[in-house]
Structures are given as C-alpha cells and as structure tokens.
Design a protein around this motif. Structure first.
Motif, mmCIF file in Angstrom:
data_model
loop_
_atom_site.group_PDB
_atom_site.id
_atom_site.type_symbol
_atom_site.label_atom_id
_atom_site.label_comp_id
_atom_site.label_asym_id
_atom_site.label_seq_id
_atom_site.Cartn_x
_atom_site.Cartn_y
_atom_site.Cartn_z
ATOM 1 N N ASP A 9 95.343 -22.058 -30.006
ATOM 2 C CA ASP A 9 94.527 -22.215 -28.806
ATOM 3 C C ASP A 9 93.247 -21.423 -29.061
ATOM 4 O OD1 ASP A 9 93.665 -22.664 -26.196
ATOM 5 O OD2 ASP A 9 94.732 -20.907 -25.425
ATOM 6 N N PHE A 10 92.098 -22.089 -29.046
ATOM 7 C CA PHE A 10 90.822 -21.402 -29.260
ATOM 8 C C PHE A 10 90.350 -20.841 -27.934
ATOM 9 C CE2 PHE A 10 90.177 -22.262 -33.590
ATOM 10 C CZ PHE A 10 90.730 -23.502 -33.854
ATOM 11 N N ARG A 11 89.968 -19.562 -27.967
ATOM 12 C CA ARG A 11 89.513 -18.894 -26.747
ATOM 13 C C ARG A 11 88.598 -17.734 -27.108
ATOM 14 N NH1 ARG A 11 92.030 -14.065 -26.527
ATOM 15 N NH2 ARG A 11 94.162 -13.818 -27.238
ATOM 16 N N PHE A 12 87.836 -17.275 -26.109
ATOM 17 C CA PHE A 12 87.019 -16.091 -26.312
ATOM 18 C C PHE A 12 87.931 -14.871 -26.423
ATOM 19 C CE2 PHE A 12 83.829 -18.873 -24.372
ATOM 20 C CZ PHE A 12 82.794 -18.699 -25.268
ATOM 21 N N VAL A 13 87.461 -13.886 -27.157
ATOM 22 C CA VAL A 13 88.220 -12.656 -27.309
ATOM 23 C C VAL A 13 88.415 -12.020 -25.932
ATOM 24 C CG1 VAL A 13 86.224 -11.146 -27.717
ATOM 25 C CG2 VAL A 13 88.420 -10.582 -28.743
ATOM 26 N N ARG A 14 89.575 -11.408 -25.747
ATOM 27 C CA ARG A 14 89.899 -10.757 -24.480
ATOM 28 C C ARG A 14 90.090 -9.266 -24.693
ATOM 29 N NH1 ARG A 14 94.657 -15.005 -23.196
ATOM 30 N NH2 ARG A 14 93.345 -16.799 -22.696
ATOM 31 N N LYS A 15 89.965 -8.534 -23.603
ATOM 32 C CA LYS A 15 90.200 -7.092 -23.675
ATOM 33 C C LYS A 15 91.602 -6.868 -24.248
ATOM 34 C CE LYS A 15 89.979 -2.955 -20.839
ATOM 35 N NZ LYS A 15 88.834 -2.262 -21.359
ATOM 36 N N GLY A 16 91.681 -6.016 -25.208
ATOM 37 C CA GLY A 16 92.961 -5.715 -25.852
ATOM 38 C C GLY A 16 93.158 -6.434 -27.178
ATOM 39 N N ASP A 17 92.457 -7.571 -27.364
ATOM 40 C CA ASP A 17 92.593 -8.302 -28.627
ATOM 41 C C ASP A 17 92.177 -7.452 -29.817
ATOM 42 O OD1 ASP A 17 93.557 -10.717 -27.586
ATOM 43 O OD2 ASP A 17 91.542 -11.576 -27.386
ATOM 44 N N ASP A 69 74.879 -11.205 -26.173
ATOM 45 C CA ASP A 69 74.313 -12.231 -27.045
ATOM 46 C C ASP A 69 75.240 -12.617 -28.195
ATOM 47 O OD1 ASP A 69 71.971 -12.497 -25.612
ATOM 48 O OD2 ASP A 69 70.971 -10.897 -26.718
ATOM 49 N N ASN A 70 76.275 -11.865 -28.400
ATOM 50 C CA ASN A 70 77.223 -12.136 -29.476
ATOM 51 C C ASN A 70 78.598 -12.345 -28.872
ATOM 52 O OD1 ASN A 70 75.075 -11.448 -31.212
ATOM 53 N ND2 ASN A 70 75.699 -9.319 -31.230
ATOM 54 N N TRP A 71 79.377 -13.191 -29.503
ATOM 55 C CA TRP A 71 80.718 -13.411 -28.996
ATOM 56 C C TRP A 71 81.667 -13.777 -30.121
ATOM 57 C CZ3 TRP A 71 81.222 -18.652 -29.909
ATOM 58 C CH2 TRP A 71 80.082 -19.453 -29.754
ATOM 59 N N ILE A 72 82.934 -13.603 -29.816
ATOM 60 C CA ILE A 72 83.999 -13.878 -30.777
ATOM 61 C C ILE A 72 84.935 -14.905 -30.171
ATOM 62 C CG2 ILE A 72 85.970 -12.900 -32.030
ATOM 63 C CD1 ILE A 72 84.479 -10.166 -31.841
ATOM 64 N N ARG A 73 85.264 -15.908 -30.967
ATOM 65 C CA ARG A 73 86.274 -16.896 -30.592
ATOM 66 C C ARG A 73 87.470 -16.692 -31.518
ATOM 67 N NH1 ARG A 73 86.243 -20.086 -26.155
ATOM 68 N NH2 ARG A 73 87.039 -21.858 -27.307
ATOM 69 N N LEU A 74 88.637 -16.700 -30.941
ATOM 70 C CA LEU A 74 89.862 -16.564 -31.704
ATOM 71 C C LEU A 74 90.668 -17.845 -31.618
ATOM 72 C CD1 LEU A 74 91.054 -13.041 -30.457
ATOM 73 C CD2 LEU A 74 89.698 -13.578 -32.498
ATOM 74 N N GLY A 75 91.410 -18.122 -32.675
ATOM 75 C CA GLY A 75 92.425 -19.162 -32.655
ATOM 76 C C GLY A 75 93.761 -18.435 -32.614
ATOM 77 N N VAL A 76 94.470 -18.544 -31.494
ATOM 78 C CA VAL A 76 95.688 -17.765 -31.279
ATOM 79 C C VAL A 76 96.886 -18.712 -31.203
ATOM 80 C CG1 VAL A 76 96.811 -16.092 -29.752
ATOM 81 C CG2 VAL A 76 94.322 -16.059 -30.022
ATOM 82 N N THR A 77 97.969 -18.342 -31.896
ATOM 83 C CA THR A 77 99.187 -19.158 -31.894
ATOM 84 C C THR A 77 99.974 -18.917 -30.608
ATOM 85 O OG1 THR A 77 100.589 -17.471 -32.912
ATOM 86 C CG2 THR A 77 99.335 -18.933 -34.410
ATOM 87 N N ASP A 78 100.978 -19.754 -30.378
ATOM 88 C CA ASP A 78 101.851 -19.575 -29.217
ATOM 89 C C ASP A 78 102.533 -18.203 -29.231
ATOM 90 O OD1 ASP A 78 101.403 -22.000 -27.956
ATOM 91 O OD2 ASP A 78 103.055 -23.016 -28.990
ATOM 92 N N GLU A 79 102.766 -17.679 -30.438
ATOM 93 C CA GLU A 79 103.423 -16.375 -30.578
ATOM 94 C C GLU A 79 102.451 -15.215 -30.403
ATOM 95 O OE1 GLU A 79 103.543 -18.715 -33.175
ATOM 96 O OE2 GLU A 79 105.323 -19.649 -32.333
ATOM 97 N N GLY A 80 101.165 -15.512 -30.211
ATOM 98 C CA GLY A 80 100.171 -14.472 -30.007
ATOM 99 C C GLY A 80 99.511 -13.963 -31.275
#
Length: 178
Positions: A9-17, A69-80
């Motif tokens: 699941d592609f998403r923006f980085v979240r606090k704690g990532d 101005d900068n951002w990170i996208r992660l691809g995260v598996t169902d297992e996290g």
C-alpha cells in the motif's frame, strides 16, 4: 492494497515510521575491513554497489526529507514492513526531484521500484495540479547504477547533463522526464 500492486500500500510517511528507517536494508552487507597490499582498507570502499550504501545511509537518516516541500512515500506490506521508500524534493513550484528511490532487499525483483516511481509521479502531478502548474521531474543517478538508469529510462526520463565528480569521485547524471 491499491494502485494495482497487491504487495504494498503506497502512502505518505506517518509519525513513527522513521523508527524503522535505521534498519532499512536495500543492499548487500558491507564487507569487513581488511588488509590489501600491506595497507588496511575500509569495507565500505570494497562494497560492490557504493551508490546503494549511500542511499541506504540517507534513508536511515531521513529527517532531511520531512518538510513542507519534501515528502516521503512508502510502500508498506500488510504485515507493516517497509518494502519501498521514495523521497521527493520540490525544487520549485513545478520541478520535483526524485531524490531517493529504494526497494528493501527482501522485496526486490517484484516491480516495486517501478510502482514506487509511478506512485511518486502521480502524487507530485496531483500536488502541482492543485497549484495550477504542470509538474516536471528530475533525478540524479550515479553513472554506475545501471538498474536506476534503466528504471528512469523505461519511465521516459532522458539523461540531460553529466556532472563533474563529487568529492568522493562519484559521477552523477541528471535525468529529466520528457
């Protein structure tokens, strides 16, 4: 999962990532320091893919890419698990730099690099459309990094400028999406 990839699941980085970034691995381990020809050589200088070590080091210290101005996208598996990492820097109102793109060693060879790049471009285009401009894209690729060069080429990027060697002797080529 979304966007056609059943693995992540592609998403923006979240606090704690960022707690997981220090253990992100996208390359083979660093060889041991050893004596060669009567002198000690650091293992990092013996690594077969030094550009991957640089990317891995940057990911492990990702705070640089967390700003408006900068951002990170992660691809995260169902297992996290973080399978992909893509940092994008907005260089101007319409220019985005794909600053880092990496696939975790455990998930390489499944097309996730391609999917992560497509996701980042889609997000940047949506952001620029909200600002009323058309997004342009650049990336700096180490001349030895054939896999990244092929990825960007397959996406329609073209090399536009070869840079002088940096202080470590690395040579980068600027690629732009045409």
């Amino acid at each position: 999962m979304q966007d056609g990839n059943p693995l992540v699941d592609f998403r923006f980085v979240r606090k704690g990532d960022e707690r997981g970034f220090p253990s992100f691995t996208c390359t083979v381990p660093v060889p041991s320091n050893r004596e060669i020809g009567g002198r000690w050589v650091k293992g990092e200088s013996l690594h077969p893919y030094p550009w991957e070590l640089l990317v891995q080091r940057l990911i492990r210290h990702s705070a640089l890419y967390l700003s408006s101005d900068n951002w990170i996208r992660l691809g995260v598996t169902d297992e996290g698990h973080v399978a992909t990492y893509c940092a994008v820097a907005r260089k101007s109102v319409d220019v985005f730099e794909v600053a880092i793109i990496a696939v975790s060693s455990s998930y390489q060879g499944r097309g996730l690099g391609r999917d992560a790049l497509a996701d980042a471009i889609r997000c940047a285009r949506a952001q620029s459309a909200r600002d009323g401009v058309q997004a342009q894209f650049v990336a700096y690729v180490d001349t030895r990094n054939e896999r990244s060069a092929r990825l960007f080429h397959d996406f329609g990027f073209e090399p536009v400028k070869r840079l002088d060697p940096d202080r470590r002797g690395n040579v980068f080529v600027v690629w732009a999406l045409k």
